[in-house]
Design a protein around this motif. Structure first.
Motif, PDB file in Angstrom:
ATOM      1  N   LEU A  18      -0.901  -0.285  10.058  1.00  0.00           N
ATOM      2  CA  LEU A  18      -2.352  -0.542  10.046  1.00  0.00           C
ATOM      3  C   LEU A  18      -2.786  -0.910  11.458  1.00  0.00           C
ATOM      4  O   LEU A  18      -2.113  -1.687  12.130  1.00  0.00           O
ATOM      5  CB  LEU A  18      -2.672  -1.695   9.073  1.00  0.00           C
ATOM      6  N   SER A  35      -7.568  -5.527   8.258  1.00  0.00           N
ATOM      7  CA  SER A  35      -8.065  -5.098   9.573  1.00  0.00           C
ATOM      8  C   SER A  35      -9.463  -5.652   9.809  1.00  0.00           C
ATOM      9  O   SER A  35     -10.125  -6.136   8.883  1.00  0.00           O
ATOM     10  CB  SER A  35      -8.095  -3.576   9.661  1.00  0.00           C
ATOM     11  N   LYS A  41      -3.845  -3.799   3.416  1.00  0.00           N
ATOM     12  CA  LYS A  41      -2.580  -3.236   2.935  1.00  0.00           C
ATOM     13  C   LYS A  41      -1.706  -4.388   2.479  1.00  0.00           C
ATOM     14  O   LYS A  41      -1.696  -5.452   3.108  1.00  0.00           O
ATOM     15  CB  LYS A  41      -1.865  -2.456   4.036  1.00  0.00           C
TER      16      LYS A  41
END
Lengths: 63, 63
Positions: A18, A35, A41
């Motif tokens: 990521l 993020s 994730k």
């Protein structure tokens, strides 16, 4: 900005997991990565190392 | 700059371990932290969580 790219080591290979990661925190026996764009994730891994000047976080899969 | 402050959880309390951390990497069963000023600390701990926007890394002592 201070986000980093998170890589995970799988079978001895570093894979990009990521980008632009802001937050990594435990979620049970997994890690949740978020993020700056809100992408999430969840992986079964541990944080192995950080290199903030290079904006890089390395995770390793856990069993 | 993108360094962070590293805190360690000892006896349930968060203690500031090292500021302006650039690098955290495993060294045997310990972690080696290096600041942007070259200061180093070696602790028996694991990286629990990261909050890069808040420039904060949380470690937990390991046995």
């Amino acid at each position: 900005m201070c986000e980093a790219a998170a890589y995970i080591i799988r079978n001895g290979q570093e894979e990009l997991l990521l980008e632009d990661v802001d937050l990594i925190e435990p979620e049970g026996d997994h890690l949740r990565l978020v993020s700056i764009f809100g992408e999430q994730k969840i992986v079964k891994a541990a944080i192995q190392s950080l290199n903030l000047v290079n904006h890089k976080v390395i995770l390793v899969e856990t069993k």
